[in-house]
Structure formats: C-alpha cells, structure tokens
Design a protein around this motif. Sequence first.
Motif, PDB file in Angstrom:
ATOM      1  N   ARG A  93       0.818  -1.049  -0.038  1.00 33.24           N
ATOM      2  CA  ARG A  93       0.074  -0.174  -0.206  1.00 33.24           C
ATOM      3  C   ARG A  93       0.865   1.404   0.092  1.00 33.24           C
ATOM      4  NH1 ARG A  93      -4.892  -0.870   3.885  1.00 33.24           N
ATOM      5  NH2 ARG A  93      -5.607   0.929   2.856  1.00 33.24           N
ATOM      6  N   ASP A 103      -9.282  10.392  -1.703  1.00 33.99           N
ATOM      7  CA  ASP A 103      -9.742   8.983  -1.297  1.00 33.99           C
ATOM      8  C   ASP A 103     -10.974   8.486  -2.186  1.00 33.99           C
ATOM      9  OD1 ASP A 103      -8.137   8.904   1.041  1.00 33.99           O
ATOM     10  OD2 ASP A 103      -9.632   9.781   2.188  1.00 33.99           O
ATOM     11  N   GLN A 104     -11.796   9.392  -2.770  1.00 36.93           N
ATOM     12  CA  GLN A 104     -12.914   9.135  -3.492  1.00 36.93           C
ATOM     13  C   GLN A 104     -12.372   8.457  -4.807  1.00 36.93           C
ATOM     14  OE1 GLN A 104     -15.695  12.295  -4.376  1.00 36.93           O
ATOM     15  NE2 GLN A 104     -17.347  10.819  -5.086  1.00 36.93           N
ATOM     16  N   LEU A 116      -9.589   7.266  -5.394  1.00 34.11           N
ATOM     17  CA  LEU A 116      -9.050   5.778  -5.374  1.00 34.11           C
ATOM     18  C   LEU A 116      -9.882   4.545  -5.016  1.00 34.11           C
ATOM     19  CD1 LEU A 116      -5.956   6.867  -2.977  1.00 34.11           C
ATOM     20  CD2 LEU A 116      -6.052   6.411  -5.287  1.00 34.11           C
ATOM     21  N   VAL A 117     -11.192   5.151  -4.512  1.00 32.67           N
ATOM     22  CA  VAL A 117     -12.194   3.999  -4.430  1.00 32.67           C
ATOM     23  C   VAL A 117     -12.690   3.691  -5.691  1.00 32.67           C
ATOM     24  CG1 VAL A 117     -14.284   3.739  -3.658  1.00 32.67           C
ATOM     25  CG2 VAL A 117     -12.643   4.363  -1.997  1.00 32.67           C
ATOM     26  N   GLU A 118     -12.984   4.845  -6.614  1.00 30.05           N
ATOM     27  CA  GLU A 118     -13.558   4.320  -7.803  1.00 30.05           C
ATOM     28  C   GLU A 118     -12.509   3.696  -8.767  1.00 30.05           C
ATOM     29  OE1 GLU A 118     -14.585   8.295  -9.300  1.00 30.05           O
ATOM     30  OE2 GLU A 118     -15.955   8.769  -7.595  1.00 30.05           O
ATOM     31  N   THR A 122     -10.245   1.582  -7.979  1.00 33.18           N
ATOM     32  CA  THR A 122      -9.741   0.368  -7.462  1.00 33.18           C
ATOM     33  C   THR A 122     -11.195  -0.613  -7.464  1.00 33.18           C
ATOM     34  OG1 THR A 122     -10.024   0.926  -5.116  1.00 33.18           O
ATOM     35  CG2 THR A 122      -7.911   0.913  -5.918  1.00 33.18           C
ATOM     36  N   SER A 123     -12.267  -0.174  -7.752  1.00 28.95           N
ATOM     37  CA  SER A 123     -13.491  -0.851  -7.568  1.00 28.95           C
ATOM     38  C   SER A 123     -13.838  -1.213  -9.166  1.00 28.95           C
ATOM     39  CB  SER A 123     -14.609  -0.227  -7.268  1.00 28.95           C
ATOM     40  OG  SER A 123     -14.747   1.348  -7.799  1.00 28.95           O
TER      41      SER A 123
END
Length: 100
Positions: free
Chosen positions: A56, A90-91, A93-95, A97-98
């Motif tokens: 990470r 953060d938002q 990175l979530v998008e 990685t999903s």
Amino acid sequence: MDVRTGGTYRLGFGGGMDFFGRYLEVTPPSRIVWTNDEGGEGGSVTTVTLTEIDGRTQLVLSELYPSSAALEAEGGGATGAMEETFGQLDQLLVELTSKP
C-alpha cells in the motif's frame, strides 16, 4: 507546470486565486518539494513523500513556514482545503480500485 527540480508552477482558479512557486526537489516516484510563493516571504514549503508499506502507499504531506508569525498569518485556510483535497483523493482511489 514544469515538474522538475528547479521548475516552476502556476495554478489559476479565477477570481484572483492563483498559486505559484518553484519545485525544490522532484524524486519520482517518492518525493516532491515545492515553494508556495503566493504567500510572499511568509510562504510555506510543502513536502510530499510516498512510501510503499505492505503493498500500500503511505502519503505524508507537511508544510514548513519560515516563522510562527507566518503560520499564524496563514490563518489555517490550507488545513480545511487539505481535508477536502484528501477526501477527493480517497473518493478517486475507491473509484479506480473498484473498476474491473
């Protein structure tokens, strides 16, 4: 943006909100250091380091002001902006990685 040691940047957001300075150190992919010259002699130096830990990435951001008076004069506005900036990161990175 001329992102290299000794290069310069200018970010204009309209309404007279411009940020500009120089890159003091650019070491891909782990470190970048830049000045915040829009603050004049009271401007800070920002350092971002990226370190891999157990697969990470840890991001550490710090700002160094030339004096406590310069920090007080800044008024903490950048602190609120950093919270918003990291929330957006953060938002994103979530998008990213999903996605399959």
